[in-house]
Each structure stands twice: as structure tokens, then as C-alpha cells.
Design a protein around this motif. Structure first.
Motif, PDB file in Angstrom:
ATOM      1  N   UNK A   1     -27.291 -32.250   8.960  1.00 36.14           N
ATOM      2  CA  UNK A   1     -28.756 -32.296   8.959  1.00 36.14           C
ATOM      3  C   UNK A   1     -29.356 -31.479   7.814  1.00 36.14           C
ATOM      4  N   UNK A   2     -28.510 -30.693   7.121  1.00 36.78           N
ATOM      5  CA  UNK A   2     -28.977 -29.846   6.019  1.00 36.78           C
ATOM      6  C   UNK A   2     -28.944 -30.644   4.717  1.00 36.78           C
ATOM      7  N   UNK A   3     -29.997 -30.526   3.925  1.00 33.31           N
ATOM      8  CA  UNK A   3     -30.109 -31.311   2.697  1.00 33.31           C
ATOM      9  C   UNK A   3     -30.357 -30.413   1.493  1.00 33.31           C
TER      10      UNK A   3
ATOM     11  N   UNK B   1     -33.198 -27.748   2.585  1.00 36.82           N
ATOM     12  CA  UNK B   1     -34.091 -28.173   3.655  1.00 36.82           C
ATOM     13  C   UNK B   1     -33.285 -28.635   4.843  1.00 36.82           C
ATOM     14  N   UNK B   2     -33.996 -29.075   5.891  1.00 31.46           N
ATOM     15  CA  UNK B   2     -33.309 -29.531   7.098  1.00 31.46           C
ATOM     16  C   UNK B   2     -34.064 -30.700   7.708  1.00 31.46           C
ATOM     17  N   UNK B   3     -33.333 -31.750   8.043  1.00 28.65           N
ATOM     18  CA  UNK B   3     -33.892 -32.943   8.671  1.00 28.65           C
ATOM     19  C   UNK B   3     -34.231 -32.639  10.123  1.00 28.65           C
ATOM     20  N   UNK B   4     -35.473 -32.997  10.562  1.00 28.76           N
ATOM     21  CA  UNK B   4     -35.879 -32.662  11.930  1.00 28.76           C
ATOM     22  C   UNK B   4     -36.304 -33.867  12.756  1.00 28.76           C
ATOM     23  N   UNK B   5     -36.282 -35.078  12.173  1.00 23.28           N
ATOM     24  CA  UNK B   5     -36.696 -36.239  12.969  1.00 23.28           C
ATOM     25  C   UNK B   5     -36.050 -37.505  12.447  1.00 23.28           C
TER      26      UNK B   5
ATOM     27  N   UNK C   1     -30.629 -35.337  13.247  1.00 24.19           N
ATOM     28  CA  UNK C   1     -31.713 -34.362  13.075  1.00 24.19           C
ATOM     29  C   UNK C   1     -31.331 -33.066  13.780  1.00 24.19           C
ATOM     30  N   UNK C   2     -31.715 -31.956  13.189  1.00 28.74           N
ATOM     31  CA  UNK C   2     -31.428 -30.649  13.788  1.00 28.74           C
ATOM     32  C   UNK C   2     -32.345 -30.395  14.971  1.00 28.74           C
TER      33      UNK C   2
ATOM     34  N   UNK D   1     -26.547 -21.206  19.140  1.00 33.37           N
ATOM     35  CA  UNK D   1     -26.574 -22.455  19.897  1.00 33.37           C
ATOM     36  C   UNK D   1     -26.735 -23.646  18.957  1.00 33.37           C
ATOM     37  N   UNK D   2     -26.819 -23.376  17.665  1.00 33.55           N
ATOM     38  CA  UNK D   2     -26.989 -24.454  16.699  1.00 33.55           C
ATOM     39  C   UNK D   2     -28.421 -24.940  16.575  1.00 33.55           C
ATOM     40  N   UNK D   3     -29.376 -24.098  16.995  1.00 32.28           N
ATOM     41  CA  UNK D   3     -30.791 -24.454  16.900  1.00 32.28           C
ATOM     42  C   UNK D   3     -31.433 -23.757  15.703  1.00 32.28           C
ATOM     43  N   UNK D   4     -32.358 -24.440  15.037  1.00 34.37           N
ATOM     44  CA  UNK D   4     -33.065 -23.850  13.902  1.00 34.37           C
ATOM     45  C   UNK D   4     -34.089 -22.850  14.425  1.00 34.37           C
ATOM     46  N   UNK D   5     -33.993 -21.606  13.970  1.00 36.12           N
ATOM     47  CA  UNK D   5     -34.964 -20.589  14.386  1.00 36.12           C
ATOM     48  C   UNK D   5     -35.765 -20.042  13.207  1.00 36.12           C
TER      49      UNK D   5
END
Length: 343
Positions: free
Chosen positions: A32-34, A58-62, A117-118, A188-192
Motif C-alpha cells: 500500500x506504500x507508494x 505516500x500510502x494508498x487509503x482507498x 489499501x492501508x 497492528x499494521x495500522x497507519x497512525x
């Protein structure tokens, strides 16, 4: 002796599990990382435009191709290219941007929806001392992993009706040029958080990095449709600089540059082309100076807050057009800054 060996093995097991856990997490979230490549047109003193390239993360979120990154990565970009882990490239455009927290939402112009997506976490649940990891492209090294802890948490003083301007995590996870805009994950692998900047005396990473928290990012550019990308790169004019530039009020926004084909470009706003040393900071003068927005003078932080408050009281239609009073070459003028209905 046997007890000692057993005890040593028991102590070693959690370390092995943690290492395996991080490896598994990396494999899960890294697609999900770009990498984000940008091109910016810079006008020289002779009026010639030279293109400069830069890179961030960046990071894909959707599944709609929405990507979070740092505002400074894309704010001045004329062209944005997003590169996924398999090497495929897609053009993108800015949707919303908040320089005050250095966060931005961009969207792919077209998208092959087979990238994961992340997941976004809750940064309010993060404590100092929590383990985190960062994935990005430091110095162009794509999908590089670094690990650390949350070293601190800071909130900007300026608030309005429960709306936080900026909130940052401090971390000792290694961050370098090219990491900007990349995701910070919890275990947990969540974007914070989104990587923003470092404090360095050496020019490289000195153990102090910062990321914008995901909750403020949600508030500013994900959940809110009230912010608009203007295409303006500007600096706040203080009282002293206002006197030097013969500004007829004690403040304003000096436009450094305008992104081609942006709303500001369409409104015929102009950036500068003359370098000027303002104390320890080099700025570009010669561009338009914004004096008022919707009849609210830009003379202090309080006035800027008043303007942001007014936005949250506007209807959707009202937020698509703003009236600006500007100063150009000593002459006052009014322009209308218009935004597309859908960005």
C-alpha cells in the motif's frame, strides 16, 4: 545448566516472535506504500521556466485511488506520478491539502484497483514508548523499513472550536530525504501518522523525526470537504516585512509561486522571481500579496483563524468561490478564486 539453557531459550522466544511479526507486517502493508515523483516549474530571472524533480512517499487509503502524503511533497507540483511496489506508474492530482499540518490527499487520475489499501488507526490511543515502524523511499531506496518508538507528542497551541491545527508524533525511527509523506504504522499494521520532517545538525537523521498524526490528517483532508487546494505557495508577511515591501497593512500572504493550471493560476495570481534574504530565511519577492480573503484582512494569526472559522459556516456553493484583495506592483486589485465543483 539445563535450567539456564531453558531460561535463555524462553527469553529468546519473544524476540524471535517480534522479529517475525514485524516481517509479516511489512509484507502485509508494504504494497500500500507508494513512491511519489513530482516536477515543479521554476522561473528564473530571465523568465525561463526550468523543471525540477523531487521525490517523496505516500500510502494508498482507498479503492478509489486516494493517497495520503505530506503537503510539502506535492504543494508546488505541476506533475505528480505515483509508483507502486510492482513498478507501475499512475498520474495523480491534488484533492485537498493543509500546509499547517503538512498533510495532503491526492487521487490517481486513473487506477487499477488491485492494490491493497492501508488501514487507518486511532492516533489518540498511541502512547509515548509505543513501538512503530516507517516505510518509505529514503534517498530513493524504495520500500525501506525503519523501526523505532514514539518519543513524544506535540500539539500546536492554535485551536478553534475543538479543531486542532496540527499535531505531531516525535520518533527515533530513521527518517531521511524521500521518507516525507510515508506512513508510520503501529504494531497492528495500522497507519497512525504521516512522516513530515526531521531535526538535524548533520543534514542526515540525528534521531529526531516527526510525523503528523492520522486523526488530525483525517480531520483536515480526509473527512472534511471544506479545504481546497489553491496551487499557491506563500509565506506569511509580518509587520517588519510589510514595511520593507511597502504593504499598506501590517500583514498579508506573499505568493512565492503558483502551480500551472491550478485555481490560483486560473485566477491570474502571480508568484515572484526575485530572491530576497529575510533574516535567516530566503524568500522570493515580486509576486502578488494577498491582503484580504472574503473581506477578512490577513494581518495576524487571529485573522487567519477567523477566516478558517468562516469557512466552516459556509455552504458548499459558497466554498467554491473566494474573493481576494491583492497587491501587485503597488496597485490594489480584486480577483475571484474559483474551485471546480469536484476535485
Amino acid at each position: 545448566m539445563i535450567k539456564h539453557i531453558i531460561l535463555t531459550a524462553i527469553i529468546a522466544i519473544p524476540n524471535l516472535l517480534n522479529g517475525q511479526s514485524l516481517s509479516d507486517l511489512y509484507k502485509k502493508v508494504s504494497p500500500s506504500v507508494v513512491v511519489i515523483q513530482t516536477e515543479e516549474g521554476v522561473e528564473d530571472l530571465d523568465g525561463h521556466v526550468n523543471y525540477q524533480g523531487s521525490q517523496g512517499s505516500g500510502v494508498l487509503i482507498s479503492s478509489q485511488g486516494e493517497i495520503l502524503t505530506a503537503a510539502h511533497v506535492v504543494n508546488n507540483a505541476e506533475h505528480i506520478t505515483v509508483i507502486f511496489h510492482d513498478g507501475k506508474k499512475f498520474p495523480a492530482k491534488v484533492v485537498r491539502l493543509a500546509t499547517v499540518a503538512d498533510v495532503a490527499l491526492i487521487k490517481l487520475v486513473y487506477f487499477e484497483n488491485h492494490y491493497p489499501a492501508a488501514e487507518l488507526g486511532d492516533s489518540d490511543l498511541v502512547d509515548i514508548g509505543d513501538d512503530v515502524f516507517v516505510i518509505g523511499a529514503p534517498f530513493g531506496l524504495k520500500h525501506s523499513l525503519s523501526r523505532g518508538i514514539i518519543s513524544g507528542k506535540g500539539v500546536e497551541k492554535t485551536r478553534m472550536e475543538g479543531f486542532t491545527f496540527a499535531e505531531f508524533f516525535q520518533t527515533d525511527a530513521a527518517i531521511n530525504h524521500g521518507n516525507s509523506g510515508g506512513p508510520m504504522f503501529n504494531m497492528n499494521g495500522e497507519v497512525i501518522g504521516l512522516v513530515s520532517s526531521i531535526i538535524s545538525e548533520s543534514g542526515g537523521f540525528d534521531g529526531i523525526g516527526f510525523s503528523a498524526t492520522i486523526n488530525v490528517t483525517k480531520q483536515l483532508v480526509i473527512d472534511s470537504d471544506k479545504r481546497r487546494w489553491t496551487g499557491i505557495n506563500g509565506v506569511l508577511v509580518d509587520r517588519e516585512l510589510a514595511k520593507l515591501l511597502n504593504v499598506p497593512q501590517p500583514g498579508g500572504i506573499l505568493i512565492q509561486s503558483v502551480v500551472p493550471l491550478s485555481p490560483a493560476f486560473m485566477a491570474d495570481l502571480k508568484g515572484g522571481n526575485v530572491p530576497f534574504n529575510n533574516g535567516d530565511e530566503e524568500i522570493i519577492i515580486g509576486g502578488d500579496i494577498i491582503l484580504e480573503v472574503n473581506d477578512i484582512p490577513i494581518v495576524s494569526e487571529e485573522n487567519i483563524i477567523a477566516f478558517f472559522k468562516s469557512i466552516f459556516l459556509m455552504s458548499e456553493e459558497e466554498r467554491n468561490t473566494f474573493k481576494l484583495k491583492t497587491l501587485r506592483a503597488g496597485k490594489m486589485q480584486e480577483v475571484m478564486l474559483r474551485f471546480p465543483t469536484e476535485q
